[in-house]
Design an enzyme around this catalytic site. Sequence first.
Site, mmCIF file in Angstrom:
data_model
loop_
_atom_site.group_PDB
_atom_site.id
_atom_site.type_symbol
_atom_site.label_atom_id
_atom_site.label_comp_id
_atom_site.label_asym_id
_atom_site.label_seq_id
_atom_site.Cartn_x
_atom_site.Cartn_y
_atom_site.Cartn_z
ATOM 1 N N HIS A 241 23.428 -18.805 12.521
ATOM 2 C CA HIS A 241 22.339 -18.582 11.839
ATOM 3 C C HIS A 241 22.721 -17.184 11.042
ATOM 4 C CE1 HIS A 241 21.763 -15.028 14.703
ATOM 5 N NE2 HIS A 241 22.168 -15.689 15.521
ATOM 6 N N ASN A 242 22.274 -17.168 9.673
ATOM 7 C CA ASN A 242 22.517 -15.941 8.924
ATOM 8 C C ASN A 242 23.778 -15.760 8.683
ATOM 9 O OD1 ASN A 242 20.002 -14.871 10.799
ATOM 10 N ND2 ASN A 242 19.715 -14.061 8.871
#
Length: 347
Positions: A241-242
């Site tokens: 994620h991210n």
Amino acid sequence: MEFTAEMIAGLLGGTVVGDKNAAVHTVSSIEGGKQGSLTYLTNPKYEQFVYSSNASIILVSNDFEPKSEVKATLIKIPDVGAAVLQLLEMYNAMKPQKKGISKMASISEKATIGENCYIGDFAVIEAGAVVGDGAKIYPQVYVGDGVKVGAGTTLYPGVKIYEGCRVGANCIIHAGAVIGADGFGFLPKPDGTFDKIPQLGNVIIEDNVEIGANTCIDRAKTDSTIIRKGVKLDNLIQIGHNVEVGENTVSSAQTGIAGTSKVGRNCFLAGQVGIADHVTVGNYVKIGSQSGLDKDVPDGEIRFGSPALAGINYHRSFAVFKTLPELQRRVTALEKAAKENTAKNNE
């Protein structure tokens, strides 16, 4: 469809050596050449196969001079690699193209489907989704609520794109890839259990990206996980994620990039590379197979090993690793000799 040596030479700007009417209908490797196939020599170490190949036509460079008899017709060209790419692209473009929308596809009335799209059996396209012109959605693909798929993009069987994600134009996503599953986020509790941290962001994939089979790209906790234009990801890769992966970066299979890390543009990550969370990798970085990064890497660097070392330091260290048993024996012998000398001196 067949092509003669004369036609191919005309297309590639080459010169025929042999039968200009020799015809081919398929492409093969130089080791596996067979009658009716076209093959090519791009690596000199495979020259031996030029003389034994049963291929009808072989592409060679302008400076190639046979050392013995060649059965095949040769076409001499300036750049064999570029010519092969051109021919393979032509051959691929000539293959029958999927067309139409299957009656067995489930398409929400609130979805928007562009012109000249292909949508296969049992594909599901949810409300608010937008599929661009000329996109190909193969059987059993899932396109979630509000997903946008760009023009000319191909989603092969079993691709799953979760709600709110964005896929650009002219992308290719291979079978089984999952885009936008929850990022791996859990908060430890005093009793040893975990609370799940909601993952409220999405995934943005820009134009001209290719993603291999069974690769997973997680949605962001907030904001977006971003795969910039021109990125090429192999099979079985995990993007946390991210994460942000920069333009034209290439990664081989089984790479794992942990959450919130950033990889710059035009990088090369070899197979089974691991990148820890919150690591920043600069532009034009090369990382060797099975390397593990736990620290930032500046632009243009090369890294090997786990934890990864600068390229030249790794190779120097590896030269020592290989000789450690011999070094250990020598040190033991020296220690023994030193003790014996000390004992003699004390007598």
